[in-house]
Scaffold this motif. Structure first.
Motif, PDB file in Angstrom:
ATOM      1  N   ASP A  82      -4.904  12.782  -5.630  1.00  0.00           N
ATOM      2  CA  ASP A  82      -4.519  13.641  -4.738  1.00  0.00           C
ATOM      3  C   ASP A  82      -3.767  12.187  -3.800  1.00  0.00           C
ATOM      4  O   ASP A  82      -4.183  11.570  -3.515  1.00  0.00           O
ATOM      5  CB  ASP A  82      -4.773  14.781  -4.201  1.00  0.00           C
ATOM      6  CG  ASP A  82      -3.048  15.130  -3.267  1.00  0.00           C
ATOM      7  OD1 ASP A  82      -2.604  15.714  -3.403  1.00  0.00           O
ATOM      8  OD2 ASP A  82      -3.767  15.207  -1.666  1.00  0.00           O
ATOM      9  N   HIS A  83      -2.704  12.124  -3.529  1.00  0.00           N
ATOM     10  CA  HIS A  83      -1.587  10.940  -3.306  1.00  0.00           C
ATOM     11  C   HIS A  83      -2.518   9.982  -4.028  1.00  0.00           C
ATOM     12  O   HIS A  83      -2.676   8.456  -2.895  1.00  0.00           O
ATOM     13  CB  HIS A  83      -1.607  10.812  -2.139  1.00  0.00           C
ATOM     14  CG  HIS A  83      -0.373  12.270  -1.601  1.00  0.00           C
ATOM     15  ND1 HIS A  83       0.769  12.074  -1.568  1.00  0.00           N
ATOM     16  CD2 HIS A  83      -1.267  13.024  -0.973  1.00  0.00           C
ATOM     17  CE1 HIS A  83       0.969  13.336  -0.845  1.00  0.00           C
ATOM     18  NE2 HIS A  83      -0.186  13.802  -0.848  1.00  0.00           N
ATOM     19  N   HIS A 180       2.858  17.788   6.060  1.00  0.00           N
ATOM     20  CA  HIS A 180       1.537  17.116   5.573  1.00  0.00           C
ATOM     21  C   HIS A 180       0.646  17.447   7.709  1.00  0.00           C
ATOM     22  O   HIS A 180       1.986  17.266   8.520  1.00  0.00           O
ATOM     23  CB  HIS A 180       0.804  15.850   5.596  1.00  0.00           C
ATOM     24  CG  HIS A 180       1.218  15.262   3.951  1.00  0.00           C
ATOM     25  ND1 HIS A 180       1.694  14.928   3.420  1.00  0.00           N
ATOM     26  CD2 HIS A 180      -0.058  16.567   3.082  1.00  0.00           C
ATOM     27  CE1 HIS A 180       1.732  14.703   2.891  1.00  0.00           C
ATOM     28  NE2 HIS A 180       1.529  15.539   2.101  1.00  0.00           N
ATOM     29  N   HIS A 208       3.658  20.239  -1.562  1.00  0.00           N
ATOM     30  CA  HIS A 208       2.987  19.647  -0.349  1.00  0.00           C
ATOM     31  C   HIS A 208       2.876  19.990   0.640  1.00  0.00           C
ATOM     32  O   HIS A 208       3.534  20.437   1.074  1.00  0.00           O
ATOM     33  CB  HIS A 208       2.796  18.238  -0.069  1.00  0.00           C
ATOM     34  CG  HIS A 208       1.987  17.528  -1.787  1.00  0.00           C
ATOM     35  ND1 HIS A 208       1.442  16.493  -1.575  1.00  0.00           N
ATOM     36  CD2 HIS A 208       2.456  17.295  -2.903  1.00  0.00           C
ATOM     37  CE1 HIS A 208       0.739  15.940  -2.833  1.00  0.00           C
ATOM     38  NE2 HIS A 208       2.362  16.982  -4.064  1.00  0.00           N
ATOM     39  N   ASN A 230      -0.657  22.827  -2.224  1.00  0.00           N
ATOM     40  CA  ASN A 230      -1.923  21.805  -1.887  1.00  0.00           C
ATOM     41  C   ASN A 230      -1.725  21.771  -0.566  1.00  0.00           C
ATOM     42  O   ASN A 230      -1.022  22.446   0.213  1.00  0.00           O
ATOM     43  CB  ASN A 230      -1.212  20.213  -1.964  1.00  0.00           C
ATOM     44  CG  ASN A 230      -0.512  19.426  -3.321  1.00  0.00           C
ATOM     45  OD1 ASN A 230      -0.928  20.439  -4.378  1.00  0.00           O
ATOM     46  ND2 ASN A 230      -1.186  18.831  -3.119  1.00  0.00           N
TER      47      ASN A 230
HETATM   48 ZN    ZN Z   1       0.181  15.791  -0.129  1.00  0.00          ZN
END
Ligand code: ZN
Ligand code: G3H
Length: 283
Positions: A82-83, A180, A208, A230
């Motif tokens: 992830d990322h 986020h 996300h 996500n």
């Molecule tokens: Zn993310």
């Protein structure tokens, strides 16, 4: 069952009109919570580890735990970075058996993002690993950002079309108004933009920052092309809230198992709730 690529999972999701949950893991209890919920629901699942999670747990532990979980499991599961922001780190994950990687060049100018992502795609595809790219800035909680600033950070549909064409990514993370972490107000998702992006590209789209997005908005996003969702913050919250309650309930307990088991259970229930929301009917 051996780990599979996210490409395979997302193709099934698009055909079935649902989204696959991608849940962040960084220790044993979290891996178990995700896998148990998915197993009980008969749902495909993506376990993802961030660069921070890999630093915390160690890449050998992450891959060993996820492989052990996949063994004897009859649901398809992918292990995803992830990322990822660093080419070397992405290569390390591929070498250790991740079946999918995200290269997040969203902080870079468009051309540099394209160049970095295309470089990762070339190597990853040569060894059968899926690649997620990102265009637009998802960022942290950003309720105070003005509308014009916000517009500038959201994914541009025409750029998305060029990005997918130039890089060959398998799926694309889009910025449509999510962030986020926890939201201070109700997130404002730009569904018109999502629709335009969906019409401009032919790859599955990724949402996300999905913790705290209202259920009806999640369903709408899935109907408009989101195939991977996500979730991290809501899982952490479920885990730590249950752990806090347990510590208060048993202040003298020193057996970590007695403290961690209810936290693992609370997280499992949160994963189950999300899998059901994402619309995947168990097999
Ligand atoms: Zn993310
Ligand atoms: O990459 C991870 C996610 O985008 C998670 O976002 O922490 O808001 O659930 P979240």
């Amino acid at each position: 069952m051996a780990l599979v690529t996210t490409t395979r999972l997302l193709e099934d999701a698009r055909r079935g009109g649902y989204a696959v949950g991608a849940f962040n893991a960084n220790n044993l209890e979290i891996v178990q919570a995700i896998v148990e919920a998915a197993r009980e629901e008969g749902a495909a699942v993506i376990i993802q580890a961030s660069q921070g999670a890999i630093k915390y747990a160690g890449i050998e532990y992450i891959t060993a735990m996820v492989r052990a979980a996949a063994e004897g499991l009859d649901i398809p599961m992918a292990l995803h970075l992830d990322h990822g922001t660093d080419f070397g780190q992405v290569m390390r994950c591929i070498r250790h058996g991740f079946t999918s990687v995200m290269i997040d060049g969203s902080a870079l100018p468009f051309e540099e993002n394209v160049a970095l992502t295309a470089r990762v795609v070339e190597v990853a595809h040569a060894v059968g690993v899926s690649v997620e790219g990102e265009l637009g800035r998802i960022g942290g909680t950003e309720d105070d950002v003005s509308v014009s600033d916000r517009e500038a950070t959201l994914t541009d549909p025409e750029e998305a079309r060029r990005f997918v064409e130039l890089t060959g990514v398998d799926c694309l993370a889009v910025a449509i108004g999510t962030a986020h972490g926890f939201y201070r107000g109700k997130p404002q998702l730009d569904f018109d933009r999502l629709k335009e992006i969906r019409d401009a590209v032919d790859v599955p789209l990724v949402l996300h920052g999905a913790s705290g997005v209202p259920d009806e908005d999640v369903r709408m996003a899935i109907s408009l092309g989101i195939a991977k969702i996500n979730i991290d913050t809501e899982l952490r919250h479920a885990f730590v809230s249950a752990l806090r309650a347990r510590l208060e309930e048993l202040p003298r307990e020193i057996d970590p198992r007695k403290l961690l088991a209810p936290a693992r259970e609370a997280m499992k229930e949160k994963v189950r709730e999300k899998i059901r929301l994402f619309g995947q009917r168990g097999s």
